[in-house]
Design an enzyme around this catalytic site. Structure first.
Site, PDB file in Angstrom:
ATOM      1  N   HIS A  26       0.813  -1.219   0.000  1.00 39.69           N
ATOM      2  CA  HIS A  26       0.000   0.000   0.000  1.00 39.69           C
ATOM      3  C   HIS A  26       0.849   1.273   0.000  1.00 39.69           C
ATOM      4  O   HIS A  26       0.320   2.364  -0.189  1.00 39.69           O
ATOM      5  CB  HIS A  26      -0.908  -0.009   1.231  1.00 39.69           C
ATOM      6  CG  HIS A  26      -2.357   0.286   0.918  1.00 39.69           C
ATOM      7  ND1 HIS A  26      -2.896   0.263  -0.357  1.00 39.69           N
ATOM      8  CD2 HIS A  26      -3.400   0.625   1.740  1.00 39.69           C
ATOM      9  CE1 HIS A  26      -4.178   0.558  -0.313  1.00 39.69           C
ATOM     10  NE2 HIS A  26      -4.499   0.793   0.949  1.00 39.69           N
ATOM     11  N   TYR A  75      -3.357   8.684   6.693  1.00 38.49           N
ATOM     12  CA  TYR A  75      -3.629   7.283   6.385  1.00 38.49           C
ATOM     13  C   TYR A  75      -4.449   7.226   5.089  1.00 38.49           C
ATOM     14  O   TYR A  75      -5.143   8.161   4.714  1.00 38.49           O
ATOM     15  CB  TYR A  75      -4.314   6.529   7.530  1.00 38.49           C
ATOM     16  CG  TYR A  75      -3.364   6.354   8.712  1.00 38.49           C
ATOM     17  CD1 TYR A  75      -2.473   5.290   8.752  1.00 38.49           C
ATOM     18  CD2 TYR A  75      -3.332   7.289   9.737  1.00 38.49           C
ATOM     19  CE1 TYR A  75      -1.576   5.154   9.802  1.00 38.49           C
ATOM     20  CE2 TYR A  75      -2.446   7.159  10.791  1.00 38.49           C
ATOM     21  CZ  TYR A  75      -1.556   6.087  10.814  1.00 38.49           C
ATOM     22  OH  TYR A  75      -0.659   5.965  11.832  1.00 38.49           O
ATOM     23  N   ASN A 109      -7.123   5.972   3.647  1.00 32.81           N
ATOM     24  CA  ASN A 109      -8.535   6.219   3.369  1.00 32.81           C
ATOM     25  C   ASN A 109      -8.943   7.682   3.424  1.00 32.81           C
ATOM     26  O   ASN A 109     -10.015   8.050   2.939  1.00 32.81           O
ATOM     27  CB  ASN A 109      -9.406   5.415   4.344  1.00 32.81           C
ATOM     28  CG  ASN A 109      -9.304   3.919   4.095  1.00 32.81           C
ATOM     29  OD1 ASN A 109      -8.588   3.468   3.203  1.00 32.81           O
ATOM     30  ND2 ASN A 109     -10.019   3.145   4.889  1.00 32.81           N
TER      31      ASN A 109
END
Length: 210
Positions: free
Chosen positions: A42, A87, A89
């Protein structure tokens, strides 16, 4: 002998040499902050932005706009580099703060991020598109209200089987062989960035889409 203030001015001037004019492009690498997320799938976007920054001598270490930032020139174009620390999201929060502050249109926002539909080392450049299930891109689209921004998708490999938890997969670390393949993609990201900020997306796609 120069006094301490003159020395500081010399250092500042040297650091900012060649950087002038309006910030025209925002380059964003998506990922998660923290040592535990380093070398995870990610965080391919962070790694890509780091590669671009290294090539152009940009230090991305100033906390601003809910992210780590740095400024530099790419082919004569002044750019802001951004790694959101919200982060994944909530990546759109940092992007929106930065681009609104500098009045940067969305088509001058370039996003580097991970893509599980591509094998490690593969690249896919697009001028616009949907979020494709990527939560970071989803948040950027929802907060900006636009899909028309260039993006560089970096292959991180598909889940080993359909039952494998997606969150566990994207937060897993690359193997050494995968890192070798990924490095090939990261090595050309500075060239891709240069083509995009010079307004040559078709050439970037023709050269580097795989």
């Amino acid at each position: 002998m120069a006094n301490i203030f003159e020395i500081f001015d010399q250092i500042k001037n040297k650091k900012n040499a060649g950087i002038s004019g309006k910030i025209e492009y925002l380059l964003v690498g998506l990922g998660n902050p923290g040592l535990e997320y380093e070398r995870t799938r990610h965080n391919a976007g962070f790694m890509a932005l780091d590669a671009v920054a290294a090539k152009y001598g940009v230090t991305v270490n100033r906390m601003k706009f809910k992210g780590m930032t740095g400024e530099g020139m790419i082919e004569g174009v002044r750019c802001l580099f951004l790694k959101p620390v919200t982060y994944m999201n909530n990546s759109g929060q940092a992007v929106e703060e930065a681009r609104k502050f500098y009045k940067i249109p969305m088509d001058h926002v370039i996003i580097f991020y991970d893509d599980i539909s591509l094998s490690p080392g593969k690249l896919r450049i697009r001028r616009k598109g949907t979020h494709g299930g990527h939560n970071g891109i989803r948040d950027i689209i929802e907060l900006s209200g636009e899909e028309g921004f260039p993006r560089v998708k970096i292959g991180v490999g598909a889940k080993p089987n359909p039952q494998y938890n997606l969150a566990d997969w994207v937060l897993s670390k690359f193997t050494e062989p995968e890192m070798e393949e990924l490095k090939k993609a990261l090595d050309v990201c500075p060239d891709i960035a240069a083509l995009l900020v010079k307004g040559n997306p078709e050439e970037a796609m023709n050269r580097y889409n795989s």
